[in-house]
Write a protein that holds these residues in place. Structure first.
Motif, short mmCIF file in Angstrom:
data_model
loop_
_atom_site.label_atom_id
_atom_site.label_comp_id
_atom_site.label_asym_id
_atom_site.label_seq_id
_atom_site.Cartn_x
_atom_site.Cartn_y
_atom_site.Cartn_z
N THR A 23 16.92 -30.60 -60.10
CA THR A 23 16.05 -30.91 -58.91
C THR A 23 16.84 -30.93 -57.56
O THR A 23 17.99 -31.81 -57.47
CB THR A 23 15.33 -32.32 -59.12
OG1 THR A 23 14.65 -32.20 -60.31
CG2 THR A 23 14.47 -32.60 -58.09
N THR A 27 13.55 -32.21 -52.77
CA THR A 27 12.53 -32.75 -53.86
C THR A 27 12.58 -33.95 -54.34
O THR A 27 11.50 -34.45 -54.48
CB THR A 27 12.45 -31.21 -55.05
OG1 THR A 27 12.42 -30.08 -54.18
CG2 THR A 27 11.28 -31.51 -56.09
N ARG A 30 11.01 -36.03 -51.84
CA ARG A 30 9.42 -36.09 -51.88
C ARG A 30 8.93 -36.89 -53.02
O ARG A 30 7.80 -37.75 -53.08
CB ARG A 30 9.12 -34.69 -52.08
CG ARG A 30 9.53 -33.98 -50.71
CD ARG A 30 9.29 -32.45 -50.77
NE ARG A 30 10.12 -31.81 -49.77
CZ ARG A 30 10.29 -30.60 -49.74
NH1 ARG A 30 10.15 -29.76 -50.70
NH2 ARG A 30 11.02 -29.83 -48.59
N GLU A 73 7.99 -29.15 -55.05
CA GLU A 73 9.27 -28.62 -55.28
C GLU A 73 9.79 -27.90 -53.92
O GLU A 73 8.59 -26.95 -53.24
CB GLU A 73 9.12 -27.38 -56.29
CG GLU A 73 8.88 -28.25 -57.69
CD GLU A 73 9.84 -28.34 -58.29
OE1 GLU A 73 10.98 -27.61 -58.29
OE2 GLU A 73 10.02 -29.02 -59.47
N SER A 74 10.95 -27.71 -53.78
CA SER A 74 11.16 -26.71 -52.41
C SER A 74 10.93 -25.07 -52.93
O SER A 74 11.42 -24.71 -54.00
CB SER A 74 12.73 -26.60 -52.12
OG SER A 74 12.88 -28.20 -51.74
#
Length: 155
Positions: A23, A27, A30, A73-74
């Motif tokens: 991860t 992300t 967030r 997610e980026s």
């Protein structure tokens, strides 16, 4: 006011995603915003904690409510292919190096447009040429040095 209420399964999934080594940090931030919202934090408090604007924190919380954790997610932006392929660079190197001619950057740009249908930025082209061992000539803004001395004197 946006309030997130996570189920036990969602909390488990959020914890799994946060602890996953794959991860990305943004992300993870967030996901933590969602966790803090579930814990009762207000959007302004979350924004201050992460040092972002309230609208940005609200955006990620709303996104997680509407689309789930996957939406946090980026996303990677696909890289554009390099305009000057190795074949084009080789042909450019041959043309620029022949006959001892001195090429200017605009002339090289015109050649690329004519022979390869490429339009490129001049400063970028100059960087690429320099990086590949090719040179170009900067032209002077006037032609006084090529005029006859008596014509220049009479001006």
């Amino acid at each position: 006011m946006y309030r997130v209420r996570l189920t036990a399964d969602q909390v488990t999934e959020l914890n799994r995603r946060c602890r996953d080594a794959a991860t990305k940090p943004e992300t993870r931030d967030r996901l933590e915003m969602v966790r803090l919202s579930d814990a009762g934090w207000s959007v302004p408090k979350i924004a201050r904690h992460f040092q972002i604007t309230e609208s940005r924190a609200r955006h990620w919380i709303k996104t997680s409510l509407a689309e789930g954790f996957d939406a946090l997610e980026s996303r990677t932006v696909p890289k554009l292919p390099h305009k000057l392929t190795p074949d084009i660079l080789d042909s450019l190197r041959q043309v620029v190096g022949q006959d001892g001619r001195i090429w200017t950057a605009p002339q090289v740009m015109d050649w690329l447009k004519e022979h390869h249908c490429l339009t490129v930025n001049r400063s970028w082209l100059c960087e690429v040429m320099n990086a590949n061992g090719m040179s170009y000539k900067r032209t002077m803004r006037h032609v006084w040095h090529k005029q006859k001395a008596e014509q220049v004197r009479d001006r």
